[in-house]
Design a protein around this motif. Sequence first.
Motif, PDB file in Angstrom:
ATOM      1  N   ALA A  10       0.609  -1.685  -0.568  1.00 45.02           N
ATOM      2  CA  ALA A  10      -0.421   0.110  -0.121  1.00 45.02           C
ATOM      3  C   ALA A  10       0.561   1.631  -0.139  1.00 45.02           C
ATOM      4  CB  ALA A  10      -0.903   0.190   1.025  1.00 45.02           C
ATOM      5  N   GLY A  11       1.623   1.072   0.230  1.00 51.78           N
ATOM      6  CA  GLY A  11       2.965   2.202   0.432  1.00 51.78           C
ATOM      7  C   GLY A  11       3.283   3.631   1.190  1.00 51.78           C
ATOM      8  N   VAL A  12       2.582   2.643   2.578  1.00 50.72           N
ATOM      9  CA  VAL A  12       2.384   3.423   3.601  1.00 50.72           C
ATOM     10  C   VAL A  12       3.096   2.467   5.071  1.00 50.72           C
ATOM     11  CG1 VAL A  12       0.197   3.982   3.254  1.00 50.72           C
ATOM     12  CG2 VAL A  12       0.304   1.664   4.317  1.00 50.72           C
ATOM     13  N   SER A  13       3.223   3.265   5.672  1.00 47.28           N
ATOM     14  CA  SER A  13       3.721   2.968   7.459  1.00 47.28           C
ATOM     15  C   SER A  13       3.015   1.823   7.878  1.00 47.28           C
ATOM     16  CB  SER A  13       4.071   3.844   8.168  1.00 47.28           C
ATOM     17  OG  SER A  13       2.594   4.014   8.773  1.00 47.28           O
ATOM     18  N   ILE A  14       3.752   0.498   8.544  1.00 46.75           N
ATOM     19  CA  ILE A  14       3.002  -0.393   9.823  1.00 46.75           C
ATOM     20  C   ILE A  14       1.501  -0.117  10.629  1.00 46.75           C
ATOM     21  CG2 ILE A  14       3.670  -2.548  10.915  1.00 46.75           C
ATOM     22  CD1 ILE A  14       5.867  -3.037   9.464  1.00 46.75           C
ATOM     23  N   THR A  15       2.030   1.262  10.998  1.00 46.42           N
ATOM     24  CA  THR A  15       1.602   1.732  11.692  1.00 46.42           C
ATOM     25  C   THR A  15      -0.191   2.401  11.556  1.00 46.42           C
ATOM     26  OG1 THR A  15       3.446   3.033  13.420  1.00 46.42           O
ATOM     27  CG2 THR A  15       1.181   4.641  14.017  1.00 46.42           C
ATOM     28  N   THR A  16       0.126   3.335  10.378  1.00 50.27           N
ATOM     29  CA  THR A  16      -0.979   3.636   9.760  1.00 50.27           C
ATOM     30  C   THR A  16      -2.206   2.598   9.293  1.00 50.27           C
ATOM     31  OG1 THR A  16       0.114   5.271   7.981  1.00 50.27           O
ATOM     32  CG2 THR A  16      -1.662   4.626   7.122  1.00 50.27           C
ATOM     33  N   VAL A  17      -1.055   1.049   8.590  1.00 47.05           N
ATOM     34  CA  VAL A  17      -2.389  -0.424   7.859  1.00 47.05           C
ATOM     35  C   VAL A  17      -2.739  -0.704   9.936  1.00 47.05           C
ATOM     36  CG1 VAL A  17      -2.020  -2.825   7.842  1.00 47.05           C
ATOM     37  CG2 VAL A  17      -0.721  -1.094   6.719  1.00 47.05           C
ATOM     38  N   SER A  18      -2.246  -0.171  11.151  1.00 51.56           N
ATOM     39  CA  SER A  18      -2.927  -0.820  12.172  1.00 51.56           C
ATOM     40  C   SER A  18      -3.475   0.034  12.164  1.00 51.56           C
ATOM     41  CB  SER A  18      -2.260  -0.854  13.569  1.00 51.56           C
ATOM     42  OG  SER A  18      -2.225  -0.453  14.214  1.00 51.56           O
ATOM     43  N   ARG A  19      -3.990   1.654  11.921  1.00 50.17           N
ATOM     44  CA  ARG A  19      -4.743   2.402  12.048  1.00 50.17           C
ATOM     45  C   ARG A  19      -5.752   2.278  11.427  1.00 50.17           C
ATOM     46  NH1 ARG A  19      -2.177   3.218  15.766  1.00 50.17           N
ATOM     47  NH2 ARG A  19      -0.872   5.032  15.849  1.00 50.17           N
ATOM     48  N   VAL A  20      -5.698   1.774  10.185  1.00 55.24           N
ATOM     49  CA  VAL A  20      -6.997   1.040   9.159  1.00 55.24           C
ATOM     50  C   VAL A  20      -8.145   0.198  10.031  1.00 55.24           C
ATOM     51  CG1 VAL A  20      -7.720   0.600   6.789  1.00 55.24           C
ATOM     52  CG2 VAL A  20      -6.046   1.965   7.384  1.00 55.24           C
ATOM     53  N   MET A  21      -6.887  -0.214  10.662  1.00 57.41           N
ATOM     54  CA  MET A  21      -8.056  -1.881  11.465  1.00 57.41           C
ATOM     55  C   MET A  21      -8.242  -1.763  12.386  1.00 57.41           C
ATOM     56  SD  MET A  21      -5.427  -5.283  10.464  1.00 57.41           S
ATOM     57  CE  MET A  21      -3.436  -4.381  11.103  1.00 57.41           C
ATOM     58  N   ASN A  22      -7.988  -0.683  13.851  1.00 55.53           N
ATOM     59  CA  ASN A  22      -8.314  -0.207  14.751  1.00 55.53           C
ATOM     60  C   ASN A  22      -8.227   0.780  15.098  1.00 55.53           C
ATOM     61  OD1 ASN A  22      -6.674  -2.715  15.364  1.00 55.53           O
ATOM     62  ND2 ASN A  22      -4.593  -2.046  15.441  1.00 55.53           N
ATOM     63  N   ASN A  23      -8.568   2.099  14.257  1.00 55.50           N
ATOM     64  CA  ASN A  23      -9.462   3.564  14.417  1.00 55.50           C
ATOM     65  C   ASN A  23      -8.990   4.132  13.050  1.00 55.50           C
ATOM     66  OD1 ASN A  23      -9.866   5.843  15.771  1.00 55.50           O
ATOM     67  ND2 ASN A  23      -7.572   6.681  16.030  1.00 55.50           N
ATOM     68  N   PRO A  24      -9.893   3.452  12.007  1.00 52.05           N
ATOM     69  CA  PRO A  24      -9.940   4.167  11.231  1.00 52.05           C
ATOM     70  C   PRO A  24     -10.704   5.544  11.001  1.00 52.05           C
ATOM     71  CG  PRO A  24     -11.643   2.312  11.674  1.00 52.05           C
ATOM     72  CD  PRO A  24     -10.939   2.576  12.957  1.00 52.05           C
ATOM     73  N   LYS A  25     -11.168   6.106  11.967  1.00 49.45           N
ATOM     74  CA  LYS A  25     -11.088   7.499  11.657  1.00 49.45           C
ATOM     75  C   LYS A  25      -9.599   8.935  11.775  1.00 49.45           C
ATOM     76  CE  LYS A  25     -15.495   7.604  13.910  1.00 49.45           C
ATOM     77  NZ  LYS A  25     -16.412   8.172  14.930  1.00 49.45           N
ATOM     78  N   ALA A  26      -8.763   7.841  12.150  1.00 55.46           N
ATOM     79  CA  ALA A  26      -7.646   9.144  12.319  1.00 55.46           C
ATOM     80  C   ALA A  26      -6.592   8.737  11.124  1.00 55.46           C
ATOM     81  CB  ALA A  26      -6.301   8.032  12.971  1.00 55.46           C
ATOM     82  N   VAL A  27      -7.355   7.938   9.853  1.00 57.18           N
ATOM     83  CA  VAL A  27      -7.057   7.776   8.725  1.00 57.18           C
ATOM     84  C   VAL A  27      -7.653   8.656   7.526  1.00 57.18           C
ATOM     85  CG1 VAL A  27      -5.343   5.939   6.993  1.00 57.18           C
ATOM     86  CG2 VAL A  27      -5.659   5.795   9.836  1.00 57.18           C
ATOM     87  N   SER A  28      -7.120   9.482   6.478  1.00 55.45           N
ATOM     88  CA  SER A  28      -7.516  10.379   5.444  1.00 55.45           C
ATOM     89  C   SER A  28      -8.551   8.741   5.071  1.00 55.45           C
ATOM     90  CB  SER A  28      -7.094  10.416   4.926  1.00 55.45           C
ATOM     91  OG  SER A  28      -6.178   9.828   3.848  1.00 55.45           O
ATOM     92  N   GLU A  29      -9.666   9.792   4.477  1.00 57.79           N
ATOM     93  CA  GLU A  29     -10.878   8.604   3.052  1.00 57.79           C
ATOM     94  C   GLU A  29      -9.575   7.643   2.441  1.00 57.79           C
ATOM     95  OE1 GLU A  29     -14.573   8.825   1.557  1.00 57.79           O
ATOM     96  OE2 GLU A  29     -14.471   9.868   2.079  1.00 57.79           O
ATOM     97  N   SER A  30      -8.967   8.625   1.447  1.00 58.90           N
ATOM     98  CA  SER A  30      -8.137   8.251   0.150  1.00 58.90           C
ATOM     99  C   SER A  30      -6.667   7.256   0.824  1.00 58.90           C
ATOM    100  CB  SER A  30      -7.277   9.379  -0.421  1.00 58.90           C
ATOM    101  OG  SER A  30      -6.777   9.135   0.317  1.00 58.90           O
ATOM    102  N   THR A  31      -6.016   7.110   1.746  1.00 61.68           N
ATOM    103  CA  THR A  31      -5.522   6.373   2.370  1.00 61.68           C
ATOM    104  C   THR A  31      -6.289   4.840   2.834  1.00 61.68           C
ATOM    105  OG1 THR A  31      -4.066   8.116   3.349  1.00 61.68           O
ATOM    106  CG2 THR A  31      -3.334   5.461   4.323  1.00 61.68           C
ATOM    107  N   ARG A  32      -6.970   5.210   3.814  1.00 60.55           N
ATOM    108  CA  ARG A  32      -8.130   4.220   4.200  1.00 60.55           C
ATOM    109  C   ARG A  32      -8.765   3.040   3.157  1.00 60.55           C
ATOM    110  NH1 ARG A  32     -10.707   6.561   7.350  1.00 60.55           N
ATOM    111  NH2 ARG A  32     -12.740   6.402   5.845  1.00 60.55           N
ATOM    112  N   ALA A  33      -9.256   3.709   2.003  1.00 59.36           N
ATOM    113  CA  ALA A  33      -9.353   2.940   0.778  1.00 59.36           C
ATOM    114  C   ALA A  33      -8.244   2.310   0.552  1.00 59.36           C
ATOM    115  CB  ALA A  33      -9.696   3.525   0.207  1.00 59.36           C
TER     116      ALA A  33
END
Length: 339
Positions: A10-33
Amino acid sequence: MNIKKVAEEAGVSITTVSRVMNNPKAVSESTRAKVVEVMKDLNYTPNWFARNLQKHRTNVIGLLIPDTLEQSYMELAKGVEKVAKQKNCNIIICNTGYDQDTEITNVENLINRKIDGLILISSSLSRRQIGILHKKNVPFVLTDRTDCDGIENVVSTNYEEASQTAVEHFIQMKRKRIAIIVSEKAQFIGEYKINGYRAALRAHGIPEDPALVVKAEDSIEGGMLAAGRLLEMEKRPDAIFAATDTMAFGVIERVKQAGLTVDDVGIIGYDDLKTGSVMEPKLTTVVKPAYRMGLTSARLLFDAIEDEELANEPQSIVLQSRLKVRKSCGNKERLKEIW
């Protein structure tokens, strides 16, 4: 398939992937998608759901603070508290007093209470003792400390670089005899700041005078006493870098008592405590991102608690400090002030 592969694709950090799974509101909609699409393509299923069912959780974490009266540490604790509240988790706060034995006792007591994880602020533990903590198999984050070997989650700020910037600001203002006052207890942090101070002097060919490096109690009274000793020198300094705002407040008061002004002795602090913006002269200071350090530390800790793969992928995060210029350093160009 693991979370690291998802992050790479996805070209993102491991933390960002975790945010998508655990706290999706902390990630932008485009990154989450984008991350969700990669997870689907790779047929990746997060394993922390099963892990939480298998492992007993107490929903309690420990927060070890060296001085609960120090405002910057309380700002950091507020950041931890915000994340913990989002996770419906309680916090046990322990005051270590910069004492290694007290810290060890607190860690042992918290582990015996089966807490889910630990955040250790300005820890005084040795490398060997941190190694023992690893063997306890309790997730932890070291905050406000940088002398780590890459196998721990670490959140810190750029003490050396920021301190060098502060001292170089004095030098740019034609100050030649610059003193530094550091806390006598905050061993690691004090050394980082002294290193930055020395680097600035070296970079500008200014010889270091050991008499201008002073250790004091981290209090207003400590700052006053240290400044008093410096001002009584036969050749007093024309600038003082106090390594905490609390000591800087004492320095300002002592300089006033000596009948001197910021034209005679410039003063810079470190932390950006709110009091510095309303006193006279207003304090030039290094802004420490304490609240963000607390947020980041807590997020790293809960990532490690909730996902075993993340627990095995420690991260080192450095948040940047910056200089906030006000009147106390002798700044004449008021248009440059940063509020």
